[in-house]
Scaffold this active site. Sequence first.
Site, short mmCIF file in Angstrom:
data_model
loop_
_atom_site.label_atom_id
_atom_site.label_comp_id
_atom_site.label_asym_id
_atom_site.label_seq_id
_atom_site.Cartn_x
_atom_site.Cartn_y
_atom_site.Cartn_z
CD GLU A 167 -1.43 1.65 -4.27
OE1 GLU A 167 -1.16 2.03 -3.13
OE2 GLU A 167 -2.59 1.27 -4.60
N GLY A 208 -0.06 4.37 0.17
CA GLY A 208 -0.93 5.49 0.57
C GLY A 208 -0.20 6.36 1.58
N GLY A 266 0.83 -1.21 0.00
CA GLY A 266 0.00 0.00 0.00
C GLY A 266 0.87 1.25 0.00
CG HIS A 305 11.77 38.83 1.53
ND1 HIS A 305 11.76 37.84 0.56
CD2 HIS A 305 13.04 39.31 1.58
CE1 HIS A 305 12.97 37.75 0.05
NE2 HIS A 305 13.78 38.62 0.64
N GLY A 364 -5.11 0.74 4.26
CA GLY A 364 -6.31 1.48 4.66
C GLY A 364 -6.77 1.10 6.06
NE ARG A 365 -6.75 3.84 11.29
CZ ARG A 365 -6.19 3.12 12.28
NH1 ARG A 365 -5.05 2.47 12.07
NH2 ARG A 365 -6.75 3.07 13.47
P1 FAD Z 1 -9.50 6.85 17.19
O1 FAD Z 1 -8.35 7.77 17.31
O2 FAD Z 1 -9.32 5.55 16.55
O3 FAD Z 1 -10.14 6.71 18.62
C1 FAD Z 1 -11.21 5.87 18.90
C2 FAD Z 1 -11.10 5.45 20.35
O4 FAD Z 1 -12.29 4.76 20.72
C3 FAD Z 1 -9.93 4.51 20.63
O5 FAD Z 1 -9.16 5.04 21.66
C4 FAD Z 1 -10.60 3.21 21.04
O6 FAD Z 1 -9.88 2.51 22.05
C5 FAD Z 1 -11.92 3.72 21.60
N1 FAD Z 1 -12.99 2.72 21.55
C6 FAD Z 1 -13.45 2.05 20.46
N2 FAD Z 1 -14.47 1.23 20.83
C7 FAD Z 1 -14.63 1.41 22.15
C8 FAD Z 1 -15.51 0.84 23.09
N3 FAD Z 1 -16.44 -0.06 22.76
N4 FAD Z 1 -15.41 1.24 24.38
C9 FAD Z 1 -14.47 2.16 24.76
N5 FAD Z 1 -13.62 2.72 23.91
C10 FAD Z 1 -13.70 2.34 22.63
N6 FAD Z 1 -4.59 11.85 10.93
C11 FAD Z 1 -4.23 13.14 10.77
O7 FAD Z 1 -5.11 14.01 10.69
N7 FAD Z 1 -2.92 13.51 10.69
C12 FAD Z 1 -1.93 12.61 10.77
O8 FAD Z 1 -0.75 12.97 10.70
C13 FAD Z 1 -2.27 11.25 10.94
N8 FAD Z 1 -1.31 10.30 11.03
C14 FAD Z 1 -1.66 9.00 11.23
C15 FAD Z 1 -0.65 8.05 11.29
C16 FAD Z 1 -0.96 6.72 11.48
C17 FAD Z 1 0.14 5.69 11.55
C18 FAD Z 1 -2.33 6.34 11.63
C19 FAD Z 1 -2.70 4.90 11.88
C20 FAD Z 1 -3.34 7.28 11.56
C21 FAD Z 1 -3.02 8.62 11.34
N9 FAD Z 1 -4.00 9.60 11.23
C22 FAD Z 1 -3.65 10.90 11.02
C23 FAD Z 1 -5.43 9.27 11.33
C24 FAD Z 1 -5.95 9.63 12.74
O9 FAD Z 1 -5.21 8.92 13.70
C25 FAD Z 1 -7.42 9.31 12.85
O10 FAD Z 1 -8.13 9.96 11.83
C26 FAD Z 1 -7.97 9.74 14.19
O11 FAD Z 1 -7.30 9.12 15.24
C27 FAD Z 1 -9.47 9.46 14.28
O12 FAD Z 1 -9.95 9.82 15.53
P2 FAD Z 1 -11.18 9.05 16.22
O13 FAD Z 1 -11.33 9.63 17.57
O14 FAD Z 1 -12.32 9.05 15.30
O15 FAD Z 1 -10.70 7.55 16.33
P1 NAD Z 2 -4.72 4.94 2.25
O1 NAD Z 2 -6.09 4.76 1.80
O2 NAD Z 2 -4.10 6.28 2.28
O3 NAD Z 2 -3.73 4.04 1.37
C1 NAD Z 2 -3.91 2.67 1.22
C2 NAD Z 2 -3.27 2.28 -0.11
O4 NAD Z 2 -3.24 0.88 -0.17
C3 NAD Z 2 -4.06 2.77 -1.32
O5 NAD Z 2 -3.20 3.41 -2.21
C4 NAD Z 2 -4.65 1.49 -1.89
O6 NAD Z 2 -4.79 1.53 -3.30
C5 NAD Z 2 -3.62 0.47 -1.48
N1 NAD Z 2 -4.13 -0.89 -1.36
C6 NAD Z 2 -5.33 -1.31 -0.90
N2 NAD Z 2 -5.38 -2.65 -0.90
C7 NAD Z 2 -4.19 -3.09 -1.38
C8 NAD Z 2 -3.62 -4.37 -1.59
N3 NAD Z 2 -4.30 -5.48 -1.31
N4 NAD Z 2 -2.36 -4.45 -2.08
C9 NAD Z 2 -1.65 -3.32 -2.35
N5 NAD Z 2 -2.15 -2.08 -2.17
C10 NAD Z 2 -3.38 -1.97 -1.68
O7 NAD Z 2 -4.67 4.23 3.69
P2 NAD Z 2 -3.52 4.19 4.78
O8 NAD Z 2 -2.24 4.69 4.23
O9 NAD Z 2 -3.57 2.82 5.36
O10 NAD Z 2 -4.05 5.22 5.83
C11 NAD Z 2 -5.31 4.99 6.50
C12 NAD Z 2 -5.96 6.29 6.88
O11 NAD Z 2 -5.22 6.94 7.88
C13 NAD Z 2 -6.06 7.21 5.70
O12 NAD Z 2 -7.42 7.35 5.37
C14 NAD Z 2 -5.52 8.51 6.15
O13 NAD Z 2 -6.45 9.53 6.02
C15 NAD Z 2 -5.17 8.32 7.61
N6 NAD Z 2 -3.80 8.84 7.81
C16 NAD Z 2 -3.59 10.16 7.66
C17 NAD Z 2 -2.32 10.66 7.76
C18 NAD Z 2 -2.09 12.12 7.57
O14 NAD Z 2 -3.06 12.87 7.62
N7 NAD Z 2 -0.87 12.57 7.37
C19 NAD Z 2 -1.25 9.82 8.02
C20 NAD Z 2 -1.51 8.47 8.15
C21 NAD Z 2 -2.79 7.99 8.05
#
Ligand code: FAD
Ligand code: NAD
Length: 473
Positions: free
Chosen positions: A212, A191, A189, A452, A279-280
């Site tokens: 990808e 992404g 992936g 600037h 993806g997520r």
């Molecule tokens: P989450 O952060 O997933 O929080 C949900 C919470 O609910 C969790 O703590 C979970 O334990 C809790 N929960 C779930 N079910 C229950 C239950 N039944 N009882 C009690 N608690 C529960 N986004 C950005 O904007 N910028 C970035 O730079 C960025 N970088 C990222 C990097 C990575 C590696 C990843 C994986 C994600 C990144 N994201 C980024 C995405 C961002 O983390 C999410 O969009 C954001 O955390 C979503 O917030 P949320 O509160 O909806 O969900």
């Molecule tokens: P993504 O959707 O950005 O990328 C996933 C990639 O995997 C896509 O390009 C897709 O075509 C590819 N893919 C899907 N299935 C595949 C397969 N079987 N084999 C090979 N490629 C495949 O998802 P992500 O990078 O996992 O991130 C998840 C979410 O977390 C995103 O929606 C993003 O918004 C969020 N996130 C945001 C940030 C940020 O804001 N800087 C950083 C990290 C994550």
Amino acid sequence: MEKQKKFDVIVLGGGPAGYVAAIRCAQLGLSTACIEKWLDKKNKPVLGGTCLNVGCIPSKALLDSSHHFEFLTKESKAHGIEATVSLNVTQMLERKNKIVAGLTQGIAGLFKKNKVDWLKGSGKIVGKKEVTITHHDGSTSTVCGNNIIIAAGSNPVSIKTAQTDDKSVIDSSGALSLSEVPDSLCIIGAGVIGLELGSVWRRLGSKVTMLEAAPEFLPTTDVAISKEAYKIFKKQGLKIQLNSKVTATNYLEEKVEVHYENKEGQQSTTFDKVIVAVGRSPNTENLGLDTVGIKTDVRGFVVVDDKCHTGVDNIYAIGDCVRGPMLAHKASEEGVAVAERIFGQSPHVNFNTVPWVIYTWPEIAWVGKNEKELKEANRKIRVGTFPFLASGRAHAMGSTQGFVKVIADEITDTVLGVHIIGPNASELISEAVLAMEFGASSEDIARTIHGHPTLSEALHEASLAVESRTIHY
Ligand code: FAD
Ligand code: NAD
């Protein structure tokens, strides 16, 4: 029998959607509880969700550390700085963990300050106003809320052809805690996560291959930006292979053999580690949604209207578990809006001005529509671009790759989108977001005085370019 606790609002989940919603509810004087089940590596309950524990914050901590490492190993000589550099991955991870711990404790402090009741354990909706909590010691309790906000977040998608084993094949959380630099790394992936974490480990010395499945690179990004990014990342050493579908993984003793199919046919390569970043998906199972008639779509997202209402009494859903971009700032804004709506106000979240950022180097950031989307919608547009190669500040920094692209309506000149690949694009995009939020024209930005020498002058000049009147290019 213990008396059931009653709240104005119960928030299910303490990530950036839930904890922000809870704080805003409490600020408005609503009695609020937030149920959160997350346990850290030492089994200590923590707030902050994906973002703070295994997402935005730890990934940016490692991106910064690895950026410094790359500067010292590859770029510092040009500045007249010669250093003998060695890498201590354990220390780098400890620094990251310390930052995470400090920030998650900070949320707990904010809960105390705002009098949000943090209920530790896993919550399940059992009635339209009732949630049962299974606490970490196995005991249960039930709380009552006039309003419920579901903020359960998301989890990494897994694929059958590369199942994670938490050792050789890992997800994004595992990729934030690798104890040593793998010699060879495959990322499935290409992404956002793949590019950010791929950049971290490449900078630290891994040979990174990205497989990808899609034929296009970063398909939601403006084509000019994704083309430039592809070129730059390839030159940096990220081996990005499009049209590549993983068909199987073979777990060897210390390595993993990845079988994949591309245009040339069936391929197989052996790697030290594999990161699955495809993806997520929303975390909406076992929340008791069916009990009260809350609908989910085919992908599991809670169905909500544009006010985040589920259609069931006073139950709302926000953040990654509902439609829209999976971004922390989008999640938080929905949290604030729902809190204010419950209080009786009329807030609004403008999805057209949600900024997107990819924290590679150069960084990528954009807001609004891209050129392809606007052309497909038959919008008549004018485009202005300005390269960082013509920016004095970018030269001073030694970071001249990329450009700013401003797209405006041909008749009204209203800014419809701004797309940046370049140094500090993550910060630069905020000016464009504000401009679009205020309905600015490209001329408004062009007539605004920019300091600037700053990188923001590139946005100024790209706005001038809409009228073909750049000064420095
Ligand atoms: P989450 O952060 O997933 O929080 C949900 C919470 O609910 C969790 O703590 C979970 O334990 C809790 N929960 C779930 N079910 C229950 C239950 N039944 N009882 C009690 N608690 C529960 N986004 C950005 O904007 N910028 C970035 O730079 C960025 N970088 C990222 C990097 C990575 C590696 C990843 C994986 C994600 C990144 N994201 C980024 C995405 C961002 O983390 C999410 O969009 C954001 O955390 C979503 O917030 P949320 O509160 O909806 O969900
Ligand atoms: P993504 O959707 O950005 O990328 C996933 C990639 O995997 C896509 O390009 C897709 O075509 C590819 N893919 C899907 N299935 C595949 C397969 N079987 N084999 C090979 N490629 C495949 O998802 P992500 O990078 O996992 O991130 C998840 C979410 O977390 C995103 O929606 C993003 O918004 C969020 N996130 C945001 C940030 C940020 O804001 N800087 C950083 C990290 C994550």
